[in-house]
Design a protein around this motif. Sequence first.
Motif, PDB file in Angstrom:
ATOM      1  N   VAL A   1      43.410 -31.929  37.969  1.00  0.00           N
ATOM      2  CA  VAL A   1      44.503 -30.647  39.352  1.00  0.00           C
ATOM      3  C   VAL A   1      42.349 -30.195  39.864  1.00  0.00           C
ATOM      4  O   VAL A   1      42.960 -29.252  38.636  1.00  0.00           O
ATOM      5  CB  VAL A   1      45.539 -30.232  39.596  1.00  0.00           C
ATOM      6  CG1 VAL A   1      45.746 -29.533  40.436  1.00  0.00           C
ATOM      7  CG2 VAL A   1      46.379 -31.168  39.438  1.00  0.00           C
ATOM      8  N   HIS A   2      42.447 -29.992  40.775  1.00  0.00           N
ATOM      9  CA  HIS A   2      41.204 -29.345  40.783  1.00  0.00           C
ATOM     10  C   HIS A   2      41.664 -28.184  42.122  1.00  0.00           C
ATOM     11  O   HIS A   2      42.799 -27.854  42.792  1.00  0.00           O
ATOM     12  CB  HIS A   2      40.572 -30.057  41.504  1.00  0.00           C
ATOM     13  CG  HIS A   2      38.855 -29.678  42.278  1.00  0.00           C
ATOM     14  ND1 HIS A   2      37.977 -29.159  43.023  1.00  0.00           N
ATOM     15  CD2 HIS A   2      37.897 -28.515  41.070  1.00  0.00           C
ATOM     16  CE1 HIS A   2      37.099 -28.700  42.747  1.00  0.00           C
ATOM     17  NE2 HIS A   2      36.905 -28.060  41.743  1.00  0.00           N
ATOM     18  N   GLY A   3      41.032 -27.486  41.482  1.00  0.00           N
ATOM     19  CA  GLY A   3      41.203 -25.635  42.091  1.00  0.00           C
ATOM     20  C   GLY A   3      39.581 -25.123  42.469  1.00  0.00           C
ATOM     21  O   GLY A   3      39.407 -24.479  41.183  1.00  0.00           O
TER      22      GLY A   3
ATOM     23  N   LEU B   1      42.987 -28.784  35.669  1.00  0.00           N
ATOM     24  CA  LEU B   1      43.434 -28.351  34.827  1.00  0.00           C
ATOM     25  C   LEU B   1      44.845 -29.412  34.774  1.00  0.00           C
ATOM     26  O   LEU B   1      44.912 -30.323  35.534  1.00  0.00           O
ATOM     27  CB  LEU B   1      44.640 -27.559  35.691  1.00  0.00           C
ATOM     28  CG  LEU B   1      44.249 -26.344  35.790  1.00  0.00           C
ATOM     29  CD1 LEU B   1      45.044 -25.294  36.649  1.00  0.00           C
ATOM     30  CD2 LEU B   1      44.012 -25.739  34.486  1.00  0.00           C
ATOM     31  N   ASP B   2      44.956 -29.923  33.668  1.00  0.00           N
ATOM     32  CA  ASP B   2      46.169 -30.880  33.360  1.00  0.00           C
ATOM     33  C   ASP B   2      47.445 -30.308  33.107  1.00  0.00           C
ATOM     34  O   ASP B   2      48.032 -29.232  33.029  1.00  0.00           O
ATOM     35  CB  ASP B   2      45.733 -31.408  32.301  1.00  0.00           C
ATOM     36  CG  ASP B   2      44.827 -32.781  31.649  1.00  0.00           C
ATOM     37  OD1 ASP B   2      44.679 -32.803  33.206  1.00  0.00           O
ATOM     38  OD2 ASP B   2      44.235 -33.246  30.932  1.00  0.00           O
TER      39      ASP B   2
ATOM     40  N   THR C   1      46.839 -26.689  31.120  1.00  0.00           N
ATOM     41  CA  THR C   1      45.515 -27.179  29.703  1.00  0.00           C
ATOM     42  C   THR C   1      43.808 -27.779  30.652  1.00  0.00           C
ATOM     43  O   THR C   1      44.391 -28.008  31.507  1.00  0.00           O
ATOM     44  CB  THR C   1      45.836 -28.027  28.931  1.00  0.00           C
ATOM     45  OG1 THR C   1      46.224 -28.653  28.224  1.00  0.00           O
ATOM     46  CG2 THR C   1      44.411 -28.537  27.997  1.00  0.00           C
ATOM     47  N   LEU C   2      43.466 -26.111  30.496  1.00  0.00           N
ATOM     48  CA  LEU C   2      42.124 -25.882  30.938  1.00  0.00           C
ATOM     49  C   LEU C   2      41.417 -27.351  30.039  1.00  0.00           C
ATOM     50  O   LEU C   2      40.620 -27.305  29.903  1.00  0.00           O
ATOM     51  CB  LEU C   2      41.745 -24.655  31.359  1.00  0.00           C
ATOM     52  CG  LEU C   2      40.374 -24.188  32.093  1.00  0.00           C
ATOM     53  CD1 LEU C   2      40.288 -24.493  32.739  1.00  0.00           C
ATOM     54  CD2 LEU C   2      39.944 -22.670  31.393  1.00  0.00           C
ATOM     55  N   ILE C   3      40.812 -28.095  31.419  1.00  0.00           N
ATOM     56  CA  ILE C   3      40.153 -29.105  30.659  1.00  0.00           C
ATOM     57  C   ILE C   3      38.527 -29.062  31.196  1.00  0.00           C
ATOM     58  O   ILE C   3      37.463 -29.855  31.147  1.00  0.00           O
ATOM     59  CB  ILE C   3      40.715 -30.514  31.377  1.00  0.00           C
ATOM     60  CG1 ILE C   3      40.693 -30.710  32.309  1.00  0.00           C
ATOM     61  CG2 ILE C   3      42.130 -30.478  30.658  1.00  0.00           C
ATOM     62  CD1 ILE C   3      41.283 -32.743  33.150  1.00  0.00           C
ATOM     63  N   ASN C   4      38.613 -28.427  32.483  1.00  0.00           N
ATOM     64  CA  ASN C   4      36.988 -28.870  32.935  1.00  0.00           C
ATOM     65  C   ASN C   4      36.424 -27.870  34.346  1.00  0.00           C
ATOM     66  O   ASN C   4      37.554 -26.669  34.320  1.00  0.00           O
ATOM     67  CB  ASN C   4      36.574 -30.184  33.213  1.00  0.00           C
ATOM     68  CG  ASN C   4      34.837 -30.722  33.439  1.00  0.00           C
ATOM     69  OD1 ASN C   4      34.577 -29.636  33.252  1.00  0.00           O
ATOM     70  ND2 ASN C   4      35.420 -31.698  33.473  1.00  0.00           N
ATOM     71  N   GLY C   5      35.397 -27.435  34.589  1.00  0.00           N
ATOM     72  CA  GLY C   5      35.424 -26.361  35.386  1.00  0.00           C
ATOM     73  C   GLY C   5      33.808 -25.662  35.687  1.00  0.00           C
ATOM     74  O   GLY C   5      32.634 -27.448  34.968  1.00  0.00           O
TER      75      GLY C   5
ATOM     76  N   ALA D   1      44.599 -24.316  41.631  1.00  0.00           N
ATOM     77  CA  ALA D   1      44.647 -25.411  41.403  1.00  0.00           C
ATOM     78  C   ALA D   1      46.409 -25.635  41.232  1.00  0.00           C
ATOM     79  O   ALA D   1      46.702 -26.841  40.891  1.00  0.00           O
ATOM     80  CB  ALA D   1      44.218 -25.349  40.144  1.00  0.00           C
ATOM     81  N   MET D   2      47.346 -24.416  40.785  1.00  0.00           N
ATOM     82  CA  MET D   2      48.654 -24.607  40.730  1.00  0.00           C
ATOM     83  C   MET D   2      49.202 -25.257  41.770  1.00  0.00           C
ATOM     84  O   MET D   2      50.235 -25.991  41.684  1.00  0.00           O
ATOM     85  CB  MET D   2      49.350 -23.181  39.515  1.00  0.00           C
ATOM     86  CG  MET D   2      48.258 -23.622  38.321  1.00  0.00           C
ATOM     87  SD  MET D   2      49.222 -24.452  37.630  1.00  0.00           S
ATOM     88  CE  MET D   2      50.594 -24.413  37.417  1.00  0.00           C
TER      89      MET D   2
END
Length: 682
Positions: free
Chosen positions: A474-476, A493-494, A546-550, A569-570
């Motif tokens: 999920v992108h924010g 985020l996952d 879980t923060l997976i990328n950015g 993102a949330m």
Amino acid sequence: MSEKVVSNCRNVAIVGPYLSGKTSLLESLLFVTGAISRKGSIKDKNTVGDSAAEARDRQMSVEVSVANTQYEDINFTFLDCPGSVEFAQETYNALIGVDAAVVVCEPVCDRVLTLAPLFKFLDDWEIPHLVFINKMDRANNNFMDVLHALKAVSSRPLVPHQYPIGQGEDLIGFIDLVTEQAYHYHSGAAADPVPFPAELKEQEHAAREEMLEELANFDDHLLEELLEEIEPPQEEIVADLKMELGADLILPVFLGVAEQDFGVRPLLEALLREAPEPDTIKERRGISLKGEAPLAQVLKTYFTPQGGKLSLVRVWQGVLTDGATLNGVRAGGLYRLTGQQQTGVQEAKAGEIVAIGRLEGIKTGDTLSTNSGQPESELPKAEQLTPVYALAVGAEKRNDEVKISTAFAKLIEEDPSLAWEQHGDTREVILWGQGDIHLQIALDRLRRKYNLPMVTHLPQVPYKETIRKPASSVHGRYKHQSGGHGQFGDVYLDIKPLSRGEGFNFDEKIVGGVVPRQYIPGVETGVREYLAQGPLGFPVVDVAVTLINGSYHTVDSSEQAFKQAARLAMQEGLPQCQPILLEPIAAIEISTPQDFTSKAMQLLTGRRGQVLGYEAKDGWKSWDKISAYLPQAEMRDFIIELRSLTMGVGFFDWKYDHLQEVPDKVAEKVVASNANGNSNSK
């Protein structure tokens, strides 16, 4: 060797169901003993008991009233206790300090069941007690039928002391089953002896035989006399009555009409002649301490407009003196109470009940001694009842909010069956008690005593929400340019559900520094802030993020920017995860007479409850215990309906157990109501 308890006093509680006439009986007792020259009435709001404004407004007892009087050479202290089940804690706290109790009831068989919890408490504590059947001038049932009904709810055998004499529908006198002397009542005077009514010979003989047979169960000599058809001497019968009542083996029964003073003098005679002396209950409690240091226990706490705090205490050992230091606190006066009248005394001996002024920090039930600090051991106290009814409260005037905690502390000192909390989820101040009337009385006291008028509403149900399925990547992105340095944060985020009760978990799987370490706490903060109010409008639980990328900008990125990116993102991702509404479920244990078990279970299932099972209630004759789960949203007035179904005697204990998914139709209503700003709807 410790000082023997004085024997020229008796401490007697007057107890019984609401509207049975306890306060009228106290007024009559005070009148016939000369303590008052004119009787007051509930209607005229001028009785010695029920002197509090809250009691007089509602014409019902709401706290223990104390009255002292003398009859012959005995000093009596009467404690008039509330009859409403909502004030049972008040009654139980007082009962642990008396020598005997008079249980007042009406001659209505269907209402006798309301005595069951009271009899159980008296029997568990082995408090000698007798029954006064009041209002016999308007009896709905035959006297023997009432006795039969009483037998069904008492674990102690009944011993009728009198038999009524009627004339048509009127009660005109009684027969004393000990002496077999008949008497006719006279208003304002003692009953006159009259010739024995021949038409009642058979009924009187049967009642007397029942009395003697019950006494003989505990006296072999009396049993031998009955078997040999020897008429036992009156002195022997009285001695047996005194011994067996004092040992809490029997339940003597008297009758009368308190409002007209009918039967009150024979009752007084029985208390004088048969009620146990103060040292009897002391020995039964195992209170046998070395030395002569005073030992006492607080039965009730009052806050009076004139004298401040008063602690009503039973002196179990030694002599209390005015100005003594108890538990490290100096007593500020020693008093005998009669209604609101206080009479100062210099000392109180073992066996007496007196009030002590200004014992700050001392609470109802506390054990008091003159030893420095706390006493070596605590005397047993009445069990604390579970609060079962709640209102959310707030000060009517904003400036009064600072007074709430202090006023509530005093309120609960007076009435320990109240409790209050500031709910961690809803932020409401919640006042807990035993029912609606109980809380309304408390609110009246806040207004009258502490000048703290309150506004109330039903408490919000602390609903939660969670998710059914995960969402990945999920992108924010948060990007803001306002001249000079901008703001930039970018996260992926996952989101996935956790098992019920696991709460919230945050993790990160950043590789290659795409999100610098110093910004990751901002991501977690942003996620947590969003979870405080999810898509359905309630706190979100049992979720893992879980923060997976950015990505980041060397100049414009900051922890605040990444917090905002995480929120975005949330906000984007959680609605994709099929959010569902959760409600708190209570584990509830209902106690009810067996005749009402099926109705209680229907009440549960009608409120979305899940019955787990039922069984006979241990130690309770003909009662059941039902175990169930019940949504907290359905508990708001549950106690009111339960009491209505069980003649006022049903009760329950509960505790929070778990969160559970709300049925779709109910959830729709809750979410819609919350969106409209009315979170009190189910």
